[in-house]
Design a protein around this motif. Structure first.
Motif, PDB file in Angstrom:
ATOM      1  N   LEU A  72      11.085  51.471   7.665  1.00  0.00           N
ATOM      2  CA  LEU A  72      11.867  52.659   8.016  1.00  0.00           C
ATOM      3  C   LEU A  72      12.352  52.611   9.463  1.00  0.00           C
ATOM      4  O   LEU A  72      11.664  52.132  10.363  1.00  0.00           O
ATOM      5  CB  LEU A  72      11.039  53.925   7.785  1.00  0.00           C
ATOM      6  CG  LEU A  72      10.687  54.245   6.322  1.00  0.00           C
ATOM      7  CD1 LEU A  72       9.918  55.548   6.231  1.00  0.00           C
ATOM      8  CD2 LEU A  72      11.940  54.304   5.459  1.00  0.00           C
ATOM      9  N   TYR A  73      13.534  53.134   9.656  1.00  0.00           N
ATOM     10  CA  TYR A  73      14.204  53.125  10.960  1.00  0.00           C
ATOM     11  C   TYR A  73      13.542  54.102  11.930  1.00  0.00           C
ATOM     12  O   TYR A  73      13.191  55.226  11.556  1.00  0.00           O
ATOM     13  CB  TYR A  73      15.665  53.508  10.750  1.00  0.00           C
ATOM     14  CG  TYR A  73      16.481  53.704  12.009  1.00  0.00           C
ATOM     15  CD1 TYR A  73      16.880  52.610  12.783  1.00  0.00           C
ATOM     16  CD2 TYR A  73      16.870  54.978  12.412  1.00  0.00           C
ATOM     17  CE1 TYR A  73      17.636  52.785  13.926  1.00  0.00           C
ATOM     18  CE2 TYR A  73      17.633  55.163  13.552  1.00  0.00           C
ATOM     19  CZ  TYR A  73      18.020  54.065  14.308  1.00  0.00           C
ATOM     20  OH  TYR A  73      18.763  54.246  15.450  1.00  0.00           O
ATOM     21  N   THR A  74      13.359  53.668  13.160  1.00  0.00           N
ATOM     22  CA  THR A  74      12.890  54.552  14.224  1.00  0.00           C
ATOM     23  C   THR A  74      13.763  54.338  15.457  1.00  0.00           C
ATOM     24  O   THR A  74      14.343  53.264  15.638  1.00  0.00           O
ATOM     25  CB  THR A  74      11.415  54.283  14.600  1.00  0.00           C
ATOM     26  OG1 THR A  74      11.267  52.903  14.965  1.00  0.00           O
ATOM     27  CG2 THR A  74      10.479  54.595  13.442  1.00  0.00           C
ATOM     28  N   ASN A  75      13.846  55.358  16.306  1.00  0.00           N
ATOM     29  CA  ASN A  75      14.636  55.259  17.547  1.00  0.00           C
ATOM     30  C   ASN A  75      14.024  56.209  18.567  1.00  0.00           C
ATOM     31  O   ASN A  75      14.418  57.373  18.672  1.00  0.00           O
ATOM     32  CB  ASN A  75      16.100  55.599  17.280  1.00  0.00           C
ATOM     33  CG  ASN A  75      16.995  55.247  18.458  1.00  0.00           C
ATOM     34  OD1 ASN A  75      16.562  55.261  19.610  1.00  0.00           O
ATOM     35  ND2 ASN A  75      18.242  54.922  18.162  1.00  0.00           N
ATOM     36  N   HIS A  76      13.043  55.695  19.298  1.00  0.00           N
ATOM     37  CA  HIS A  76      12.322  56.534  20.259  1.00  0.00           C
ATOM     38  C   HIS A  76      13.246  57.015  21.368  1.00  0.00           C
ATOM     39  O   HIS A  76      13.128  58.158  21.846  1.00  0.00           O
ATOM     40  CB  HIS A  76      11.146  55.745  20.838  1.00  0.00           C
ATOM     41  CG  HIS A  76      10.141  56.604  21.524  1.00  0.00           C
ATOM     42  ND1 HIS A  76       9.144  56.108  22.331  1.00  0.00           N
ATOM     43  CD2 HIS A  76       9.980  57.951  21.526  1.00  0.00           C
ATOM     44  CE1 HIS A  76       8.426  57.101  22.808  1.00  0.00           C
ATOM     45  NE2 HIS A  76       8.904  58.232  22.327  1.00  0.00           N
ATOM     46  N   ASN A  77      14.174  56.167  21.807  1.00  0.00           N
ATOM     47  CA  ASN A  77      15.095  56.560  22.889  1.00  0.00           C
ATOM     48  C   ASN A  77      15.970  57.736  22.466  1.00  0.00           C
ATOM     49  O   ASN A  77      16.237  58.641  23.274  1.00  0.00           O
ATOM     50  CB  ASN A  77      15.975  55.369  23.283  1.00  0.00           C
ATOM     51  CG  ASN A  77      15.179  54.273  23.982  1.00  0.00           C
ATOM     52  OD1 ASN A  77      14.150  54.561  24.612  1.00  0.00           O
ATOM     53  ND2 ASN A  77      15.632  53.041  23.883  1.00  0.00           N
ATOM     54  N   LEU A  78      16.419  57.717  21.213  1.00  0.00           N
ATOM     55  CA  LEU A  78      17.234  58.834  20.713  1.00  0.00           C
ATOM     56  C   LEU A  78      16.398  60.108  20.639  1.00  0.00           C
ATOM     57  O   LEU A  78      16.887  61.203  20.977  1.00  0.00           O
ATOM     58  CB  LEU A  78      17.808  58.484  19.340  1.00  0.00           C
ATOM     59  CG  LEU A  78      18.710  59.545  18.706  1.00  0.00           C
ATOM     60  CD1 LEU A  78      19.904  59.847  19.593  1.00  0.00           C
ATOM     61  CD2 LEU A  78      19.178  59.086  17.313  1.00  0.00           C
ATOM     62  N   GLU A  79      15.147  59.971  20.213  1.00  0.00           N
ATOM     63  CA  GLU A  79      14.233  61.124  20.218  1.00  0.00           C
ATOM     64  C   GLU A  79      14.181  61.766  21.607  1.00  0.00           C
ATOM     65  O   GLU A  79      14.335  62.989  21.759  1.00  0.00           O
ATOM     66  CB  GLU A  79      12.816  60.684  19.862  1.00  0.00           C
ATOM     67  CG  GLU A  79      12.524  60.418  18.419  1.00  0.00           C
ATOM     68  CD  GLU A  79      11.064  59.999  18.254  1.00  0.00           C
ATOM     69  OE1 GLU A  79      10.193  60.758  18.710  1.00  0.00           O
ATOM     70  OE2 GLU A  79      10.815  58.914  17.717  1.00  0.00           O
ATOM     71  N   ILE A  80      13.937  60.927  22.601  1.00  0.00           N
ATOM     72  CA  ILE A  80      13.779  61.410  23.986  1.00  0.00           C
ATOM     73  C   ILE A  80      15.062  62.065  24.472  1.00  0.00           C
ATOM     74  O   ILE A  80      15.040  63.143  25.098  1.00  0.00           O
ATOM     75  CB  ILE A  80      13.382  60.239  24.910  1.00  0.00           C
ATOM     76  CG1 ILE A  80      11.995  59.718  24.536  1.00  0.00           C
ATOM     77  CG2 ILE A  80      13.422  60.664  26.368  1.00  0.00           C
ATOM     78  CD1 ILE A  80      11.598  58.449  25.244  1.00  0.00           C
TER      79      ILE A  80
END
Length: 809
Positions: free
Chosen positions: A125-133
């Motif tokens: 599954l795709y994750t994007n911690h920078n986009l979260e922040i």
């Protein structure tokens, strides 16, 4: 209408799905649970079951599987796909979902491995911690865009606040001027039409020059924008417009960071919904105290002490009476007869629901692990439904369903027929029922039928593969016990019930006379005897099962104790040998020190001191761990030891000769070169391998070794067949890294000490390099009287990097 769906409706399958959905954590998870797909084959069913098993194990280990924060973002994704700009709250839900996926992946990766079902769903599954922040930095909890969303927005809002403050200060000074005291309605500053205004009495509005932006409902107050702040209000409006433009830009740019990965976000929605449903299924299994069934494709079912899952949810596990259901082993058709309200339909639905539950990977509410067949279709005709639209009678409605069942049945079909053949003449109804059963059996179906027709009871005696069954009825309390008795046909108990309910004795007795006068054989007496025999057998079976369970518990405990003991023994053994190895290494270092003392001595005066030291170290090594080693060492027969025999001594890593027996039959004195040691019989090992045997042969023939020329010429430098290549810390000297002068001094001391031991050969390691050290060493060897010969090492010994030296006898 899809007939399989109609069958699931008749089995109340949607109620089971609703119970599962209540265990889901998210809106999408609940939606997924209400539409759980059935497995198409046994392999898919086992895969779904494995998912549930993994979830159960994680819940048992960790208490729960947390997917908190997973939101329904399908609408937001759809809007972005259409080019619509979404708002802050929508972005926050996307960020929350990304965080939920990231946390779940972290949890799963720590607990499961590649190849596990849940791991393989979650890991890609795709994750994007920078986009979260970035999203969380851009919006407050209510979705308002924060100043930190962009540098430009921060600058604009700072300017807006400054302008607003200037306007408020000017208006405050204005309303506090004495000359306007009579004209001001309230000393407050407010906003109308996006512009700052003051409240002025309607009759005094001409006192202050300005533009009226609004008035009160009563008309007594007007909201006036004084001329003195019009320019400031215009400036503020412009700034507010710039703010709105910048906010739209921020929202648009954030959307651009999601749009390229829309498919990955849709996959998150799908897979996280699936994961939520797996967790919900596991939680549901826990709630009904379910056990793992063995799913088979051989068509047999054996459910031990199974309970209706919906009744368990409604009444609690302990308040539902279990039944045993066997089908597909000895018989493929079961005909349940007996009184009304006797639980026949409950038995029918219990089997049907369990068959469907297995198709989505659920555990079953049985007492122990059971077997259940995988059925491609579970087709049922249950109840007294009438089709008002089609104006069909009860009988016609049943026949319509049965025709659909017959058209869709194969060898992997479970057919459930409730009160087959009712609604018409009993004789014809029974005939049709029998014909339907026979046709279904030809198609290979597994069949469970409930009926009142006595004629169908006789089928079990006419055909193999058919069994009677009945639900036990308490004739005293006039209530069913709900216990299913397989092999025993039921009776209606109608006359007995009528008498209990107060019907005139004359009528009930006349009813018995009519039955007795019937030409057909009265089987009720036989049935009663069968019921009594069944009860006795059931009691014996229960006692046997209780004993089996008790023995299984004891067996499991015994196996666990054995496993724990073996684990402890292995751990202790490993620790003992680890400690022993450390002590050996330490002692070998101390022995090396003894050898160095010998090497530095000019004479053999230190030999006795060294011998005692080695013996002391030997006793130390063997003494501390002897008992523990004995406990863990495999028992082997004692070896026979005679004076003069040769053995291998592990702690010295060399061959020794027995020279004396001691008073203790377990101990012997051995010769190791110039050293004499007392050792335990268990320390002596029979020589093994070619090298050790060659060393013994060399010792026996000491003085008769083939003489090699001191000129070290190749033709005379062949290794003797008697020679051993056993090397250790005592018979080799490493000169690498030393200057020539230092090296020759060390080599001389080594050779002096070694000549005293009487062992040959010994080894000097000088390396190859430029050959200067090698030539110096070999030049020195030619001048030492105690040396009979020397040679270069063989390839496997180190070649030209080593010199092998032999002493005179």
């Amino acid at each position: 209408m899809n007939f399989e769906l109609n069958s699931t409706e008749q089995l109340d399958w949607n109620s089971v799905l609703l119970e599962i959905s209540r265990k889901a954590n998210s809106e999408l998870g609940k939606e997924y649970c209400l539409n759980l797909p059935f497995a198409k084959n046994t392999e898919e069913a086992e895969k779904l079951q494995k998912q549930v098993t993994e979830a159960l194990n994680l819940i048992n280990e960790e208490g729960k599987i947390d997917i908190g924060g997973f939101r329904n973002i399908k609408k937001h994704l759809s809007e972005l796909e259409k080019g619509i700009t979404i708002q802050g709250t929508s972005f926050l839900e996307i960020s929350s979902t990304l965080r939920s996926v990231r946390n779940l992946k972290k949890f799963i990766e720590a607990k499961l491995k590649e190849g596990d079902e849940i791991y393989d769903i979650v890991f890609p599954l795709y994750t994007n911690h920078n986009l979260e922040i970035e999203i969380e930095r851009s919006f407050s909890s209510d979705g308002t865009v924060l100043d930190s969303a962009s540098v430009e927005l921060g600058r604009i809002r700072s300017s807006i606040r400054e302008t607003q403050q200037n306007i408020k200060e000017r208006l405050l000074r204005l309303i506090q001027e004495p000359r306007y005291k009579g004209a001001i309605q309230d000393q407050i500053i407010t906003i109308r039409n996006g512009r700052y205004v003051i409240s002025v009495k309607a009759e005094s509005q001409s006192t202050i020059k300005g533009i009226i932006q609004d008035q009160s409902q009563s008309g007594l107050t007007v909201y006036l924008e004084p001329m003195a702040i019009i320019d400031e209000n215009n400036k503020l409006s412009k700034k507010l417009s710039e703010e709105l433009t910048e906010i739209q830009k921020i929202l648009f740019n954030l959307g651009l960071k999601i749009i390229p990965n829309l498919e990955l976000f849709y996959e998150i929605v799908s897979k996280m919904s699936e994961i939520d449903s797996i967790i919900a299924k596991a939680e549901y299994c826990i709630s009904i105290n379910a056990k793992k069934p063995f799913i088979n494709n051989k068509g047999f079912t054996d459910l031990h002490k199974v309970k209706h899952p919906l009744l368990v949810s409604q009444k609690g596990y302990d308040n539902v009476i279990p039944i045993d259901i066997i089908l597909g082993k000895i018989f493929d058709t079961m005909i349940i007869t007996g009184s009304n309200t006797g639980g026949k339909t409950v038995a029918l639905k219990t089997l049907g629901l369990c068959a469907l539950m297995a198709k989505i990977g659920l555990y079953l509410p049985t007492k122990t692990e059971s077997d259940i067949a995988f059925f491609e279709n579970v087709l049922a005709d249950i109840g007294d439904e009438q089709s008002i639209e089609q104006n069909l009678s009860t009988f016609s409605s049943h026949l319509t369903n049965i025709k659909k069942i017959l058209d869709n049945t194969n060898e992997k079909t479970l057919v459930l027929l409730d009160e087959i053949g009712t609604g018409t003449d009993p004789t014809e109804g029974a005939a049709i029922a029998q014909s339907v059963i026979e046709n279904l059996r030809k198609k290979g179906a597994k069949i469970l039928v409930t009926t009142h027709y006595g004629e169908l009871k006789t089928l079990a005696y006419k055909y193999t593969g058919i069994s009677n069954a009945s639900v036990e009825f308490d004739s005293e309390s006039l209530s069913p016990t709900y216990k299913l008795m397989i092999g025993v046909p039921g009776k209606s108990n109608a006359i007995h019930i009528a008498k209990k309910l107060g019907l005139d004795d004359e009528i009930t007795e006349r009813s018995r006379e009519i039955i007795n006068s019937n030409k057909s054989q009265d089987v009720n007496l036989s049935i009663e005897k069968l019921e009594l025999e069944y009860k006795n057998l059931a009691e014996e079976r229960k006692n046997f099962e209780d004993l089996t369970i008790s023995l299984k518990i004891k067996e499991d405990k015994f196996s666990k104790d054995i496993e724990d003991l073996e684990h402890r023994r292995k751990r202790i053994k490993e620790q003992v040998y680890e400690d022993f190895d450390k002590e050996i290494k330490k002692s070998l270092e101390e022995i090396k020190d003894v050898v160095r003392e010998l090497q530095t001595g000019k004479t053999s005066q230190n030999a006795e001191k060294a011998r005692k030291k080695v013996e002391e170290l030997s006793n130390k090594v063997t003494g501390d761990y002897k008992k523990e080693l004995e406990m863990n060492r495999p028992k082997v027969p004692k070896i026979i030891v005679n004076v003069g025999d040769y053995f291998y001594l592990e702690k010295l890593r060399q061959i020794v000769q027995v020279i004396k027996k001691t008073k203790d039959e377990e101990k012997f004195e051995v010769q190791a070169g110039i050293l004499k040691l007392t050792v335990n019989i268990d320390e002596l090992k029979k020589p093994e391998g070619k090298e050790q045997k060659l060393q013994i042969k060399g010792l026996k023939n000491k003085g008769n070794l083939t003489t090699l020329s001191l000129d070290n010429s190749p033709q005379n430098n062949k290794k003797s067949s008697n020679e051993t290549q056993f090397r250790n810390a005592f018979n080799e000297c490493d000169l690498r890294g030393l200057f020539v002068e230092e090296a020759l001094e060390k080599a001389e001391k080594f050779l002096d000490a070694s000549s005293l031991t009487g062992f040959s050969p010994v080894y000097i390691i000088h390396g190859k390099g430029s050959g200067i050290l090698r030539d110096a060493v070999r030049s020195m060897l030619r001048d030492i009287p105690s040396i009979s010969n020397f040679r270069a090492g063989e390839y496997f010994e180190g070649g030209e990097g080593i010199s092998v030296i032999y002493f005179k006898s």
